[in-house]
Write a protein that holds these residues in place. Structure first.
Motif, short mmCIF file in Angstrom:
data_model
loop_
_atom_site.label_atom_id
_atom_site.label_comp_id
_atom_site.label_asym_id
_atom_site.label_seq_id
_atom_site.Cartn_x
_atom_site.Cartn_y
_atom_site.Cartn_z
N GLY A 297 -4.77 -4.02 -14.88
CA GLY A 297 -3.68 -3.12 -15.22
C GLY A 297 -3.71 -1.78 -14.52
N MET A 298 -4.65 -1.64 -13.60
CA MET A 298 -4.79 -0.36 -12.90
C MET A 298 -4.50 -0.58 -11.42
SD MET A 298 -5.81 1.78 -15.24
CE MET A 298 -6.63 3.13 -14.43
N GLY A 299 -4.14 0.49 -10.76
CA GLY A 299 -4.01 0.43 -9.31
C GLY A 299 -5.38 0.51 -8.67
N LEU A 300 -5.38 0.67 -7.38
CA LEU A 300 -6.63 0.83 -6.64
C LEU A 300 -7.07 2.29 -6.72
CD1 LEU A 300 -5.32 -1.22 -3.67
CD2 LEU A 300 -7.33 -1.86 -5.01
N PHE B 187 -12.85 -3.38 -3.47
CA PHE B 187 -12.23 -3.64 -2.18
C PHE B 187 -12.69 -2.61 -1.15
CE2 PHE B 187 -9.37 -7.01 -3.15
CZ PHE B 187 -9.00 -6.84 -4.48
N PHE C 187 -7.44 -4.41 4.27
CA PHE C 187 -8.37 -4.65 3.17
C PHE C 187 -9.15 -5.94 3.34
CE2 PHE C 187 -7.45 -1.51 -0.13
CZ PHE C 187 -6.27 -0.95 0.34
N GLY C 188 -10.37 -5.94 2.79
CA GLY C 188 -11.12 -7.16 2.62
C GLY C 188 -10.63 -7.91 1.40
N ASP C 189 -11.21 -9.08 1.15
CA ASP C 189 -10.76 -9.91 0.02
C ASP C 189 -11.44 -9.56 -1.30
OD1 ASP C 189 -10.21 -12.94 1.97
OD2 ASP C 189 -8.88 -11.27 1.45
N LEU D 298 3.99 3.61 1.28
CA LEU D 298 3.68 2.26 1.75
C LEU D 298 3.83 1.27 0.61
CD1 LEU D 298 1.03 4.37 2.51
CD2 LEU D 298 0.82 2.63 4.28
N TYR E 113 2.27 -2.56 -0.43
CA TYR E 113 1.31 -3.61 -0.15
C TYR E 113 1.61 -4.79 -1.05
CZ TYR E 113 -1.73 -0.35 2.41
OH TYR E 113 -2.25 0.54 3.32
N LYS F 51 -0.17 -8.33 -2.71
CA LYS F 51 -1.48 -8.88 -3.01
C LYS F 51 -1.36 -10.22 -3.71
CE LYS F 51 -5.87 -8.01 -5.31
NZ LYS F 51 -5.88 -9.38 -5.84
N PRO G 105 -3.48 -13.47 -5.51
CA PRO G 105 -4.73 -13.61 -6.27
C PRO G 105 -5.91 -13.94 -5.37
CG PRO G 105 -2.93 -14.76 -7.36
CD PRO G 105 -2.41 -14.33 -6.02
N GLY H 34 -7.32 -9.63 -0.72
CA GLY H 34 -7.11 -8.19 -0.68
C GLY H 34 -5.64 -7.87 -0.44
N PRO H 35 -5.22 -6.64 -0.75
CA PRO H 35 -3.84 -6.25 -0.45
C PRO H 35 -3.57 -6.30 1.05
CG PRO H 35 -4.92 -4.67 -1.91
CD PRO H 35 -5.99 -5.57 -1.40
N PHE I 154 -0.72 -4.92 3.99
CA PHE I 154 0.36 -3.98 4.24
C PHE I 154 1.67 -4.71 4.47
CE2 PHE I 154 2.70 -0.47 5.65
CZ PHE I 154 3.30 -0.78 6.86
N PHE J 115 2.07 -3.38 -4.68
CA PHE J 115 1.59 -2.03 -4.94
C PHE J 115 2.37 -1.03 -4.10
CE2 PHE J 115 -1.98 -2.75 -7.65
CZ PHE J 115 -2.50 -3.98 -7.29
N SER K 284 1.09 9.01 0.23
CA SER K 284 0.08 9.90 0.78
C SER K 284 0.74 11.16 1.33
CB SER K 284 -0.76 9.20 1.86
OG SER K 284 0.07 8.77 2.90
N ILE L 260 -5.20 10.25 2.22
CA ILE L 260 -5.55 8.93 1.68
C ILE L 260 -4.55 8.56 0.60
CG2 ILE L 260 -7.33 7.63 0.47
CD1 ILE L 260 -9.36 9.46 1.85
N PRO L 261 -4.02 7.34 0.63
CA PRO L 261 -2.96 6.99 -0.31
C PRO L 261 -3.41 6.91 -1.75
CG PRO L 261 -3.59 5.08 1.01
CD PRO L 261 -4.30 6.26 1.59
N PHE M 138 -2.41 4.93 -5.17
CA PHE M 138 -1.74 3.67 -5.48
C PHE M 138 -1.16 3.67 -6.89
CE2 PHE M 138 -2.74 0.72 -2.03
CZ PHE M 138 -3.69 1.45 -1.33
N GLY M 139 -0.02 2.99 -7.03
CA GLY M 139 0.50 2.67 -8.35
C GLY M 139 -0.25 1.49 -8.93
N ARG M 140 0.11 1.12 -10.16
CA ARG M 140 -0.60 0.05 -10.87
C ARG M 140 -0.12 -1.34 -10.50
NH1 ARG M 140 -1.95 2.44 -16.94
NH2 ARG M 140 -3.04 4.29 -16.17
#
Lengths: 113, 113
Positions: A40-43, A90, A104-106, B34, B36, B38, B40, B43-44, B46, B89, B93, B100-101, B103-105
Motif C-alpha cells: 500500500g505504499m509507494g517506493l 528495489f 529498476f531491478g526485479d 514520470l 512507471y 509494474k 507482479p 521491478g517498475p 518507465f 506509479f 521530481s 530524485i523522484p 513516488f505515489g502509492r
C-alpha cells in the motif's frame, strides 16, 4: 542486456541477523539507488549514490548502510535486521544525476522473523 | 504527508475503453513527472514522462496530461488492453532540488477482456 541485477531474489532472516543485498548494473550508469516498497505504499528512497565514490541518505535510511563498490555495484547492508525491515527492496540506476527515468531491478523480497 | 498522491488504489476497465489514472502533487517545486508500470514480481519500468514546460506528452496509446495550476496529472491509455493490467506509479521530481523522484502509492489497473 541484463540491466539491473539484484541478488538474492528472496531471503528470510531472523531478528538481529545481518545481510547484504547486492545490486549490479551493466548500463554504465553513474547514479544508483536503493528503495523499499511496503504494501500500500509507494517506493521510498533508502540511500542513493549520485556517482562512484559518493553516497547520500534518502527518506528512510535508519538501520541501513550502503557501499558503492565501483561504478557497477551498489550494495545495501542490514547490520541487525528488525521485523520492520520486512519489505521488497528495489535497486535502480540512471545514466547521470538529474531528472530522468530510472531503470529498476526485479527486487529482493526480504522477510524478517 | 504525501507529496505525490494517487487517490484511487484500483481501477477496473473494459478492454478497448479508455483508462484514466490520476495523480496529484503538493510540492510546487516539482517540474518533471514520470509514470512507471509494474507487473507482479518485477521491478517498475518507465512508461512516459512530462516536463512542466509542456501540458501534454503522447507515446502511442499512452498520453500524459499536466495541469500545473491544479497540480494534477493524468495518464490516459487508449485503447486499454489486458496486457496493460499492472500497478501504475506516478512520480515527481524537482530539477532544482534533490532531483530524485518522489513516488505515489500506485494505482492497480485491471483491464477485463
Amino acid at each position: 542486456n541484463a540491466g539491473v541485477t539484484q541478488t538474492p531474489k528472496f531471503q528470510v532472516l531472523k531478528t538481529g541477523q545481518s545481510m547484504t543485498l547486492q545490486c549490479a548494473q551493466d548500463m554504465n550508469h553513474n547514479s544508483m539507488y536503493w528503495y523499499r516498497q511496503d504494501p500500500g505504499m509507494g517506493l521510498r528512497l533508502i540511500y542513493y549514490s549520485a556517482s562512484e565514490g559518493t553516497t547520500d541518505k534518502g527518506e528512510v535510511p535508519n538501520g541501513y548502510n550502503v557501499s558503492r563498490l565501483n561504478k557497477r555495484e551498489f550494495s545495501l547492508r542490514l547490520e541487525s535486521a528488525a521485523p520492520s525491515q520486512t519489505s521488497v527492496y528495489f535497486c535502480a540506476s540512471s545514466e547521470f544525476r538529474g531528472v530522468q527515468p530510472q531503470h529498476f531491478g526485479d527486487g529482493t523480497r526480504l522477510s524478517i522473523l | 504527508d504525501q507529496q505525490v498522491k494517487q487517490n484511487s488504489p484500483s481501477l477496473s476497465v473494459q478492454e478497448g475503453r479508455i483508462s484514466i489514472l490520476n495523480c496529484d502533487y503538493t510540492n510546487s517545486m516539482f517540474d518533471y513527472f514520470l509514470w512507471y508500470k509494474k507487473y507482479p514480481a518485477e521491478g517498475p519500468t518507465f512508461l512516459i514522462s512530462i516536463s512542466s514546460i509542456k501540458d501534454k506528452n503522447e507515446d502511442g496509446r499512452f498520453t500524459v496530461f499536466l495541469n500545473k495550476s491544479a497540480k494534477h496529472l493524468s495518464l490516459h491509455i487508449v485503447p486499454s488492453q489486458p496486457g496493460d493490467s499492472a500497478v501504475y506509479f506516478c512520480a515527481a521530481s524537482a530539477s532544482g532540488g534533490s532531483y530524485i523522484p518522489t513516488f505515489g502509492r500506485g494505482t492497480s489497473l485491471i483491464v477485463h477482456p
